[in-house]
Design an enzyme around this catalytic site. Structure first.
Site, mmCIF file in Angstrom:
data_model
loop_
_atom_site.group_PDB
_atom_site.id
_atom_site.type_symbol
_atom_site.label_atom_id
_atom_site.label_comp_id
_atom_site.label_asym_id
_atom_site.label_seq_id
_atom_site.Cartn_x
_atom_site.Cartn_y
_atom_site.Cartn_z
ATOM 1 N N THR A 1 0.725 -1.167 0.131
ATOM 2 C CA THR A 1 -0.051 -0.044 -0.023
ATOM 3 C C THR A 1 1.094 1.220 0.003
ATOM 4 O O THR A 1 1.817 1.347 0.679
ATOM 5 C CB THR A 1 -1.041 -0.149 1.358
ATOM 6 O OG1 THR A 1 -1.773 -1.057 1.077
ATOM 7 C CG2 THR A 1 -1.777 1.530 1.384
ATOM 8 N N GLY B 1 2.565 -2.606 8.397
ATOM 9 C CA GLY B 1 2.488 -2.901 9.681
ATOM 10 C C GLY B 1 3.805 -3.445 10.069
ATOM 11 O O GLY B 1 4.515 -4.496 9.534
ATOM 12 N N GLU C 1 -6.816 -6.066 3.617
ATOM 13 C CA GLU C 1 -6.485 -7.127 2.774
ATOM 14 C C GLU C 1 -7.864 -6.980 1.452
ATOM 15 O O GLU C 1 -8.279 -7.879 1.191
ATOM 16 C CB GLU C 1 -6.656 -8.275 3.269
ATOM 17 C CG GLU C 1 -5.501 -8.345 4.525
ATOM 18 C CD GLU C 1 -4.027 -8.916 3.728
ATOM 19 O OE1 GLU C 1 -4.379 -9.333 2.550
ATOM 20 O OE2 GLU C 1 -3.121 -8.949 4.470
#
Lengths: 599, 599
Positions: free
Chosen positions: A162, A201, A425
């Site tokens: 992303t 993350g 996701e």
């Protein structure tokens, strides 16, 4: 103490209820449930001080401390990761393969998710995303380098797909990689602010290595999105010296290492790929996201179960209002309105639980032939299951009144923690559009090729339209055949509803006649009729007359009252240890007593 | 800088849009909006370091720091309270009265709610609940003692109605007070664990005085629920020496002081009340909760507005996917699916905004004659407005994707912070049952007494049933008369929908023909048609044929595209300062740029 395998006598009832629901289902044969592995992890979590179990009243509850600043929470989450690593929880996760290993990994992941989302995300970034990308996109030299050390957590990986400007639209990412044949190096560039990798993350604090997705420009031609390994921190956790993370030019320049299973660049700078079609090549790079969607879908079921078990147990002990003076107050769950709020969610949770088993089973048996089905089913179920799960938590926390807002009671807190499931996701709305596109494409293809429907649960379209009785009755409504036909509308959502219903019917068919089969039929019927009642499509498209809709509505209330006596057994058979629920699921007066709160 | 009064030239557009919407509405005449007071408080919040405004990118945003442990958050919230006190925000709140003061108080409370819920709850417990109870239940001696010091925050009050075992069912609370005529003292007892006062905002840390609700037993007779003042901490914040809070016997024994406007006990221990009917007497004690419900209902509108303004502005700057290669990506709000997600919420927010003005206006003009109407309307609107507000925040945060989850972007965070609105000051489901009971009671009474309907918006029931055209068209659907008739079903929810719709129509009627009137009509029609589309009752009860439902659905999509060009003006006219929105509402790339995040 075996929560699921049931060692002691007191666990026998729980075990019976649990096995009763899952035995004979199509999935138990595949070992979907990995009961003994789950048991070990449950016990590790309940007994380890690092994971902070807490005595509330006379009971122990798992309870990550959320009253800490973000930095401290990150540190303690990292400690917990190492604790799980040290206790062998991840053994075989990366270096071994096959359906049994995958199912065990999913089962353990479900347990961690029920404990704490932060820990689950940390685990997921490293093992599922980084590890999965190395396994899938890498070739022997990457595997030799990375698989073992990844499994042992000897490095910390993360996954940078992303960007600030591009989320769902991965194909539009703006990071650009070029190849310098003289230096034999890839140069990875972040050419503008919106190209920065975003919401990665694990990257902010601990990750040492990262999978970077980037456009690959070779000899002036854009070959599309590819994946690279980049080291971003050294062993002392310092950002690597020859790496610049977003300086004035906002560039990452480093020895990027192309993950070359899908495509490669020769040392002299030529682009090589067995997959000539760029659309198919792009699709290959999205494959690891399927595993993410499957995991999210099935984990969200467990989160819904924690909420439901808590709210229903509370409704079985909390009383409010008397019907007449001097009469005892009435249990919340004895109010038809409270039954109507919670019991349909119970029916749906059982139905999606069976659909989740089906999803796991097709995923671990995947092959090139089934990839499309898995993509469509996992997209549809990821959206529906997470929507259901969040709706369930919202309703459960409201149904617990003021108690639903206390962090220790989990149900409200889990809603906030897991809300992200709706968007990550694959944003649910975007996923549903993909499902609709695939189904509509299949429809056009059958017309054009003048062939029957095959796959995607569409075979019923080959037969004539069902004849719906003008006058429905309770017994017609309870027949599974009618239910399946009724649910063939409104594409995306209907596709998911039908998949869920058909897997329920299939699982139920394998159960011998008896009380269990009857309860399963009640749950399945409640699920189907609530879909009929709540989705206005059936009225809108003329599949339900006004009179028949009234019959459906009445039948839903009747089904709720028939399920009421089975509630406790049904939530016990979720097989979730008491410690993973919360004080209000048990003796909430004791948990709030003076002696308890002074502990 | 006047956000609402519009001093500078650059504020002129905002001011025009704002006034355009509110001018001529039935409520502006009552001073519902208190623009200049709101402006002062907005500016106080934006400019004071105690309230922690933060520069993100090139803009300033209000931003309570939520990354602190609970204890520190409580301390800083208390500092903020004192800051507002010192700046005269609460001047006249308790010692003055009348409609204008009440409206100003509500307006300022709305501003604080948009800033931070914790501060709003602290303010609410002291000024609205404690202060309201003293005003309402007390007599001259209480007023002389408490009103001035309460207004100056010279003591800290709170309000203890709820017990662990009894929330919605106030009449069933278990705390018991007796009177000792020799000592001339009231003795307040907590006879069992479930009778402990529970979730009492402000009590844990700071409150010095508390209103305790308790059963009053006089001469062996239970006279029902009454309110007492109890001091619980001294000036040094120590729990008072002759008070025991939950010891072994779980008793509070102290000089309770009966608030005696509704009922009194004579020095020799006789019970005295002008209201002989215990049901009516109990109702009198619940009256201050009406003010709470009104405040919650109207504040929830502003929370929805913060979410909508943020998500819609983001949708006007965020792009995703191109329709063809090399074309620019499409703005989120140009996707019909995104319009369908957010614009109906905008229509509804305008409609409930006008309904909120109506609710305020009947509340501040209350009299014994209108009490029942106010009770029913405030219950129905509290439930509907908070449901709408939470649904709006949920949809808005999902519509912002990953950005919706960042605390600084507010929209996801506000959802968690304000979820409690659904259950407190009356659980929404319980409130709706009360509405249904009242409406059904009115229906039975008109039948029994053979009289026409009067009040509660039920007068249309005196006429014949409306004739609904077999073939609806867009222009019929846009007529307000058809809309009002269509919304007369399904009792509780329909009552609220109808109230909202009728107040919209009424406000619109006062606007001169022109572009403003046209936009208001679009918003009102979108609201009405979305109710028709989403509430299956209309199909279920035969008020909409299958064909007509399809027309409604098509018209909703058309209305969304007609509203699309007005979106920015409509969210600007909420009149919320930019600083109360969040980075993604403006230049989210700048806010995430390297130079910004290094600040």
């Amino acid at each position: 103490m075996g929560w699921l395998t049931g060692a002691s006598e007191e666990d026998e009832l729980r075990k019976m209820a649990l096995k009763a629901i899952y035995d004979h289902s199509l999935c138990i044969k595949l070992g979907v449930h990995s009961f003994s592995d789950r048991d070990s992890l449950y016990n590790l979590i309940i007994q380890s001080s690092v994971l902070h179990p807490r005595k509330i009243g006379s009971r122990v509850f798992v309870s990550p401390d959320y009253n800490e600043p973000m930095e401290q929470q990150r540190e303690v989450t990292m400690k917990r990761m190492h604790h799980l690593v040290d206790h062998g929880v991840f053994r075989g996760w990366i270096t071994e393969g096959g359906a049994a290993v995958e199912l065990r990994r999913m089962a353990l992941n479900e347990v961690v998710q029920m404990y704490d989302h932060s820990l689950a995300v940390m685990l997921g970034a490293h093992y599922f995303l980084w590890g999965g990308a190395i396994q899938f996109f890498g070739t022997k030299r990457h595997h030799d380098n990375w698989l073992k050390i990844t499994e042992e957590y000897g490095m910390k990986g993360c996954f940078a797909m992303t960007e600030l400007g591009h989320g769902s639209n991965v194909r539009g990412i703006e990071t650009v990689t070029t190849y310098d044949p003289n230096a034999k190096e890839f140069i990875i560039n972040t050419p503008c602010e919106s190209a920065q990798k975003y919401k990665i993350g694990g990257a902010a604090k601990h990750a040492t290595h990262i999978i970077v997705f980037s456009q690959l420009h070779i000899n002036g031609k854009d070959e599309g999105v590819h994946a690279f390994i980049v080291q971003i921190r050294d062993e002392d956790n310092n950002v690597c010296p020859n790496i610049r993370i977003a300086d004035c030019g906002h560039k990452i320049g480093l020895n990027g290492n192309l993950l070359n299973s899908v495509a490669d660049v020769s040392p002299d700078g030529q682009y090589l790929s067995a997959i000539k079609d760029p659309v198919q090549r792009f699709a290959a790079f999205l494959a690891p996201l399927t595993s993410g969607r499957v995991n999210i879908a099935v984990c969200s079921i467990y989160i819904a179960k924690v909420g439901l078990a808590t709210a229903l147990r509370y409704a079985l002990s909390r009383r409010a209002f008397s019907l007449a003076p001097n009469e005892p107050e009435v249990l919340l769950l004895d109010y038809p309105s409270h039954q109507r709020r919670l019991l349909p969610l119970l029916g749906t949770t059982y139905a999606i639980s069976l659909a989740g088993n089906y999803l796991k089973s097709i995923y671990v048996k995947r092959s090139p032939v089934t990839n499309k089905t898995i993509h469509v089913v996992s997209s549809a179920l990821k959206a529906m299951l997470t929507w259901h799960s969040m709706r369930t938590l919202q309703e459960c926390h409201e149904a617990c009144g003021g108690q639903g807002l206390k962090t220790e009671n989990r149900v409200g807190h889990l809603k906030g923690e897991y809300d992200v499931l709706l968007t990550f996701e694959g944003d649910n709305n975007v996923l549903m559009q993909q499902v609709i596109k695939a189904l509509f494409g299949e429809y056009l293809a059958t017309e054009k090729q003048n062939r029957p429907f095959k796959g995607l649960w569409l075979e019923h379209m080959n037969g004539p339209s069902p004849v719906i009785p003008a006058q429905l009755t309770g017994s017609i409504l309870r027949s599974s055949q009618i239910q399946a036909y009724q649910l063939a509308e409104d594409l995306g959502r209907a596709f998911a509803d039908k998949t869920i219903l058909l897997t329920s019917i299939e699982a139920e068919a394998n159960v011998a006649a008896g009380p269990l089969k009857d309860v399963l039929a009640l749950l399945r019927t409640l699920y189907a009729l609530v879909v009929l009642e709540e989705d206005a499509s059936f009225l809108r498209y003329g599949y339900l007359s006004v009179e028949n809709a009234a019959v459906v509505r009445k039948e839903v209330m009747k089904l709720c009252s028939e399920l009421r006596p089975h509630t406790l057994a049904l939530v016990s058979s979720f097989g979730i240890p008491d410690a993973f629920l919360s004080p209000i699921a048990f003796d909430w007066i004791d948990a709030n007593s003076w002696s308890s709160v002074q502990q």
